[in-house]
Design a protein around this motif. Sequence first.
Motif, short mmCIF file in Angstrom:
data_model
loop_
_atom_site.label_atom_id
_atom_site.label_comp_id
_atom_site.label_asym_id
_atom_site.label_seq_id
_atom_site.Cartn_x
_atom_site.Cartn_y
_atom_site.Cartn_z
N THR A 171 0.83 -1.21 0.00
CA THR A 171 0.00 0.00 0.00
C THR A 171 0.86 1.26 0.00
N ILE A 172 1.93 1.23 0.82
CA ILE A 172 2.85 2.35 0.85
C ILE A 172 3.66 2.41 -0.43
N ALA A 173 4.07 1.23 -0.93
CA ALA A 173 4.91 1.19 -2.13
C ALA A 173 4.20 1.76 -3.35
N GLN A 174 2.86 1.61 -3.41
CA GLN A 174 2.16 2.11 -4.59
C GLN A 174 2.16 3.63 -4.66
N GLU A 175 2.51 4.27 -3.54
CA GLU A 175 2.65 5.73 -3.54
C GLU A 175 4.05 6.17 -3.96
N GLY A 176 4.88 5.18 -4.32
CA GLY A 176 6.23 5.50 -4.77
C GLY A 176 7.29 5.41 -3.70
N ALA A 177 6.90 5.03 -2.49
CA ALA A 177 7.86 4.94 -1.39
C ALA A 177 8.58 3.59 -1.42
N ASP A 178 9.85 3.59 -1.06
CA ASP A 178 10.66 2.39 -0.96
C ASP A 178 11.24 2.37 0.44
N ARG A 179 10.58 1.68 1.37
CA ARG A 179 10.98 1.71 2.77
C ARG A 179 12.38 1.15 2.97
N GLN A 180 12.74 0.12 2.21
CA GLN A 180 14.07 -0.47 2.37
C GLN A 180 15.15 0.49 1.90
N MET A 181 14.93 1.14 0.77
CA MET A 181 15.90 2.12 0.29
C MET A 181 15.97 3.31 1.25
N ASP A 182 14.83 3.75 1.75
CA ASP A 182 14.83 4.87 2.69
C ASP A 182 15.63 4.54 3.94
N ARG A 183 15.48 3.28 4.44
CA ARG A 183 16.24 2.90 5.64
C ARG A 183 17.74 2.88 5.34
N ALA A 184 18.11 2.42 4.14
CA ALA A 184 19.52 2.42 3.75
C ALA A 184 20.09 3.83 3.77
N LEU A 185 19.34 4.78 3.26
CA LEU A 185 19.80 6.17 3.26
C LEU A 185 19.91 6.72 4.67
N GLU A 186 18.98 6.33 5.54
CA GLU A 186 19.06 6.76 6.94
C GLU A 186 20.33 6.25 7.61
N ILE A 187 20.65 4.97 7.34
CA ILE A 187 21.86 4.39 7.93
C ILE A 187 23.10 5.13 7.46
N LEU A 188 23.15 5.43 6.19
CA LEU A 188 24.33 6.11 5.65
C LEU A 188 24.41 7.57 6.09
N SER A 189 23.29 8.10 6.56
CA SER A 189 23.32 9.48 7.05
C SER A 189 23.92 9.57 8.45
N GLY A 190 24.16 8.39 9.09
CA GLY A 190 24.86 8.38 10.38
C GLY A 190 23.96 8.36 11.58
N GLY A 191 22.71 7.85 11.41
CA GLY A 191 21.82 7.76 12.56
C GLY A 191 22.39 6.87 13.65
N ASN A 192 22.13 7.21 14.90
CA ASN A 192 22.72 6.48 16.03
C ASN A 192 21.95 5.23 16.44
N THR A 193 20.69 5.10 16.02
CA THR A 193 19.86 4.01 16.53
C THR A 193 19.89 2.78 15.62
N LEU A 194 20.58 2.85 14.49
CA LEU A 194 20.56 1.75 13.55
C LEU A 194 21.87 0.97 13.62
N TRP A 195 21.77 -0.28 13.15
CA TRP A 195 22.96 -1.15 13.16
C TRP A 195 24.06 -0.54 12.30
N ARG A 196 25.27 -0.55 12.82
CA ARG A 196 26.40 -0.04 12.06
C ARG A 196 27.38 -1.18 11.81
N ALA A 197 28.03 -1.21 10.67
CA ALA A 197 28.95 -2.29 10.35
C ALA A 197 29.99 -2.48 11.43
N GLY A 198 30.05 -3.71 11.95
CA GLY A 198 31.04 -4.03 12.98
C GLY A 198 30.56 -3.78 14.39
N HIS A 199 29.36 -3.25 14.56
CA HIS A 199 28.85 -2.95 15.91
C HIS A 199 27.41 -3.39 16.02
N ALA A 200 27.12 -4.23 16.98
CA ALA A 200 25.73 -4.65 17.19
C ALA A 200 24.98 -3.56 17.91
#
Length: 423
Positions: free
Chosen positions: A394-423
């Motif tokens: 339902t969300i995807a049909q509006e053009g949103a890509d939740r998985q891609m959005d989360r990837a961009l959030e991770i690369l932006s340096g958010g503190n609450t998401l998994w970071r490579a090498g750190h659980a």
Amino acid sequence: MSPSPKKRTEILTRIKMRVLKHHFNVAGIDHNTWVKRVDERTPALLNVPLGDFENGVRELIAQLGSSHTVFYHERTNRLLPQHCINATLRCFNIDGADRWVFLDVFEGGPADKAGIKASNVLVAVDGGPCAPPTMPPFQLGQTYGLTISTVRGANTRTVAVSIPVRKGTKSRPPIIEPKSPIHRMIAANVGLLKVPYFSDPTGLGFARALDVAVEELKRHGCDRLIVDLRGNIGGSLGFARLASYFCPGQIPIGRSLTPSRLRSGYNRDTLPHVRMPATRPELFLALARYAFRDKSVVLLTQGLGTQPFHGSIVLLVNQWTNSAAEMLASFAAENHLATIVGAQTAGNVLGAVNFAVGSSYWLRLPVFGWYTSEGLCLEGRGVSPHVLVDVDPTIAQEGADRQMDRALEILSGGNTLWRAGHA
């Protein structure tokens, strides 16, 4: 033309011979019991209609219990959507009914050219209703009218999807190869590599195209990278070139084992360590080196040096991420080289070869197994993401890509998401 009873007997005999000699028996089935079962079924398969013969053979080889095990004619009409229209389908329950929803639509493929988008619902094929669990059948060289709609049933329309003709060979099944790799900058300093397929049987052609893509991304300032493996159908050794861009030196990606080495046992520390050949002469040298010896090896990265995006890589995976793409994802996860985002991968991780078995029929059979550098067999298991993000159609049909959005959030340096090498 339907093969005669004599030809069918020859086909079944060749299948048995190939299985006994080459099948990588990761499920641990009793091959002798399986051969006896084939012999018992053979008389009943000699005079039945062609479709029943083909289905009967497929039922028998399915009992081998491994992925990458397929029986097909060179003009097969039993192809998964990703192999012919270059799109994956996933079952979603919508308003109480199971429906097929397009999950991945590969750029430049038949579905994409017809205007089909991710999150479109497949309503019918050539006017006939199409719903799970039956996967829609597609044949190479045909044009189909696909009726699609939005998740809520609006904007229903029919589009023509034309599938080119392809023939299978020893090195490649009869599939429509998706365009790969595809690259672009998607945000400031963030590059995207979309890899739906590791093309070229040797991997060298894919490696050359990948090098061009990576250099262009770096010229545009890419110091953070998203590698999109969603829907990846597997392919060649080219995945090792992509793995080599994840780290500066030569480290183990994993190891491949032949059926004979699996049966006889081995010490992983004594297996030869090799890297993917970088040139055609290196390839010929490697082929000559292992022409008359067991081909079980530890595969190494190529040592491409430090890259500006090291430490800032996200891999996107989902239920249709297969084979070589899973090898890459497990390598990245074990070595803390990337954050894995999306859904559990398919667990279809064996190396296969196509064998001609007569009358233009082929048997695709796994001939080596793949184990991670830590000794884990991914067959039937797959790779678990560090950050689980499911798809909401339902969300995807509006053009949103939740998985891609989360990837961009991770690369932006958010503190609450998994970071490579750190659980």
